[in-house]
Design a protein around this motif. Structure first.
Motif, short mmCIF file in Angstrom:
data_model
loop_
_atom_site.label_atom_id
_atom_site.label_comp_id
_atom_site.label_asym_id
_atom_site.label_seq_id
_atom_site.Cartn_x
_atom_site.Cartn_y
_atom_site.Cartn_z
N UNK A 71 28.59 42.98 33.95
CA UNK A 71 27.82 42.98 35.32
C UNK A 71 26.47 42.20 35.34
N UNK A 72 25.71 42.65 34.06
CA UNK A 72 24.13 42.07 33.92
C UNK A 72 24.26 40.60 33.64
N UNK A 73 25.34 40.28 32.62
CA UNK A 73 25.33 38.99 32.09
C UNK A 73 25.81 38.10 33.04
N UNK A 74 26.25 38.28 34.17
CA UNK A 74 26.78 37.45 35.27
C UNK A 74 25.94 37.73 36.37
N UNK A 75 24.86 36.71 36.83
CA UNK A 75 23.87 36.83 37.95
C UNK A 75 23.18 37.94 37.89
N UNK A 76 23.13 38.83 36.95
CA UNK A 76 22.00 39.98 36.75
C UNK A 76 22.64 41.29 37.09
N UNK A 77 22.24 42.43 36.94
CA UNK A 77 22.69 43.70 37.05
C UNK A 77 22.50 43.99 38.53
N UNK A 78 23.36 43.57 39.18
CA UNK A 78 23.53 43.74 40.62
C UNK A 78 24.65 44.40 41.37
N UNK A 79 25.87 44.96 40.36
CA UNK A 79 26.98 45.44 40.84
C UNK A 79 27.89 44.54 41.43
N UNK A 80 27.54 43.26 41.11
CA UNK A 80 28.40 42.12 41.67
C UNK A 80 29.86 42.15 41.17
N UNK A 81 30.16 42.68 39.70
CA UNK A 81 31.46 43.01 39.09
C UNK A 81 32.37 44.23 39.60
N UNK A 82 31.58 44.74 40.45
CA UNK A 82 32.25 45.91 41.26
C UNK A 82 33.04 45.25 42.24
N UNK A 83 32.55 44.32 42.94
CA UNK A 83 33.13 43.96 44.07
C UNK A 83 34.61 43.54 44.20
N UNK A 84 35.56 43.88 44.77
CA UNK A 84 37.05 43.41 45.17
C UNK A 84 37.11 42.32 46.05
N UNK A 85 38.30 41.60 45.89
CA UNK A 85 38.54 40.34 46.69
C UNK A 85 38.71 39.03 46.20
N UNK A 86 39.32 38.24 46.72
CA UNK A 86 39.61 36.83 46.17
C UNK A 86 38.47 36.02 45.47
N UNK A 87 38.66 35.62 44.36
CA UNK A 87 37.56 34.79 43.73
C UNK A 87 36.25 35.61 43.41
N UNK A 88 36.53 37.16 43.31
CA UNK A 88 35.28 37.73 42.69
C UNK A 88 35.20 37.59 41.29
N UNK A 89 34.26 38.15 40.74
CA UNK A 89 34.20 38.24 39.23
C UNK A 89 35.27 39.11 38.66
N UNK A 90 35.93 39.90 39.45
CA UNK A 90 36.89 40.80 38.82
C UNK A 90 38.17 40.13 38.75
N UNK A 91 38.39 38.88 39.37
CA UNK A 91 39.70 38.33 39.29
C UNK A 91 39.56 37.38 38.06
N UNK A 92 38.34 36.91 37.47
CA UNK A 92 38.37 36.11 36.29
C UNK A 92 39.28 36.72 35.17
N UNK A 93 39.95 36.24 34.42
CA UNK A 93 40.78 36.73 33.14
C UNK A 93 39.97 37.41 32.11
N UNK A 94 38.59 37.14 32.02
CA UNK A 94 37.74 37.89 31.05
C UNK A 94 37.40 39.31 31.78
N UNK A 95 37.77 39.50 32.75
CA UNK A 95 37.45 40.79 33.55
C UNK A 95 38.62 41.66 33.83
N UNK A 96 39.74 41.25 33.60
CA UNK A 96 41.21 41.72 33.84
C UNK A 96 41.18 43.20 33.27
N UNK A 97 40.71 43.21 31.99
CA UNK A 97 40.65 44.50 31.20
C UNK A 97 39.82 45.43 31.32
N UNK A 98 38.65 45.20 32.34
CA UNK A 98 37.71 46.22 32.39
C UNK A 98 38.07 47.32 33.12
N UNK A 99 37.37 48.34 32.78
CA UNK A 99 37.74 49.79 33.40
C UNK A 99 36.84 50.60 33.72
N UNK A 100 36.82 51.71 34.01
CA UNK A 100 35.66 52.77 34.35
C UNK A 100 35.35 52.52 35.91
#
Length: 334
Positions: A71-100
């Motif tokens: 979350x913090x390394x991409x556009x700062x510590x703003x909870x953006x990695x938590x957002x769901x939806x098309x083309x969000x950070x969570x859809x990038x292959x680097x984030x596919x294995x994130x959990x929690x």
């Protein structure tokens, strides 16, 4: 297993240096008592949620810590990695294995009952990662709060900002420097690998198949041969494509936050290429050796570097972000 001290290491001087550690000149700074009046039980609620989840699943602390980094390394510590939806950070292959994510959602649900529209998802994530370290036996670190949540999330922002496990020292140094973090911070925050696990594909670049289809080390000097042999057994040829196969980052004390990670590095037992390069560079090797020899020093340095990590690019003004009702969606979007 010898017991390790889990006494909290508080840093009473942190408030004096907060403006240095968390540059945020365009808006009000974060503060250590941000929710004192609006939601005094906020930190306790998050801590209890993390503790309960970790008791049921020992892998949770490592997942939460990794989630904060991404979350913090991409556009700062703003909870953006938590957002769901098309083309969000969570859809990038680097984030596919994130959990929690479920832990953050659980804490948010409770907080919305007691303190509706008050505690940001960005703060919940930062506090949860902080508490995850303490639950795993690491230092209990005081961190300031007051972050606001991003109203957007873009997958295109992920790759230029995330450290890959195959990175060289120069590549990692550039990214950390761009976040306002030093080489000391790089080595100390890499200590997060003392807990957690990785899929085989995260370190498959360290091996190659011979003419018989068997794996062998690409660089025989980078890994202890016995450790390399163990990794090959756990991740045979083709195993890097199996998402169910994982390897502990630290095979000695997999679920304990301690300085074993650095001892592993000194013994040439760093799981990732990005771990091994820390002992190949003179500037970072001495820091690795210092942390390997003194766990209390590592805990102290961790607390300082963690505060800096959790303060990267924070949004604090009303015009900069919002307090989401749900951590997976911006307000007004179902």
């Amino acid at each position: 297993m010898a017991s390790k001290s889990t006494l909290p290491l508080f840093l009473p001087l942190l408030p004096l240096f907060l403006q240095i550690l968390i540059p945020n000149s365009h808006s009000a700074p974060l503060s250590f008592d941000f929710y004192a009046a609006s939601c005094p039980a906020a930190e306790l609620i998050v801590a209890n949620t993390v503790r309960s989840a970790s008791a049921q699943d020992p892998s949770i602390p490592g997942k939460l810590l990794r989630l904060l980094f991404h979350d913090c390394f991409v556009d700062g510590c703003d909870g953006s990695v938590l957002l769901k939806g098309n083309s969000t950070e969570r859809t990038d292959p680097a984030n596919q294995s994130l959990g929690g994510f479920e832990v953050i959602d659980s804490a948010k649900s409770v907080l919305e009952i007691f303190c509706p529209a008050t505690v940001s998802c960005a703060d919940i994530l930062a506090l949860a990662a902080r508490d995850a370290v303490a639950v795993a036996g690491g230092p209990a670190t005081q961190i300031p709060t007051g972050r606001r949540d991003s109203k957007s999330s873009s997958a295109q922002s992920v790759r230029p900002n995330i450290v890959d496990t195959s990175f060289t020292m120069a590549q990692m140094g550039r990214i950390f420097s761009s976040k306002g973090l030093s080489l000391l911070d790089l080595v100390v925050l890499s200590g997060a690998h003392t807990i957690g696990s990785a899929h085989c594909g995260a370190f498959s670049d360290r091996f190659e198949s011979d003419s018989k289809g068997k794996l062998k080390l690409v660089d025989s000097a980078s890994l202890d041969p016995n450790y390399a042999s163990d990794l090959i057994k756990k991740c045979p040829a083709g195993g890097d494509t199996n998402p169910k196969v994982t390897v502990a980052n630290d095979p000695q004390t997999a679920n304990l936050f301690d300085n074993q990670y650095y001892r592993n590095l000194v013994a040439r037992r760093g799981l990732f290429q990005s771990d091994s390069v820390l002992v190949d560079d003179e500037r970072t090797r001495r820091i690795v050796e210092e942390m390997a020899g003194d766990q209390e020093r590592f805990f102290e340095a961790w607390s300082e570097s963690f505060v800096k990590l959790a303060g990267i690019g924070v949004k604090t003004g009303e015009g900069e972000g919002e307090i989401r009702a749900s951590c997976s969606a911006v307000n007004g979007v179902v």
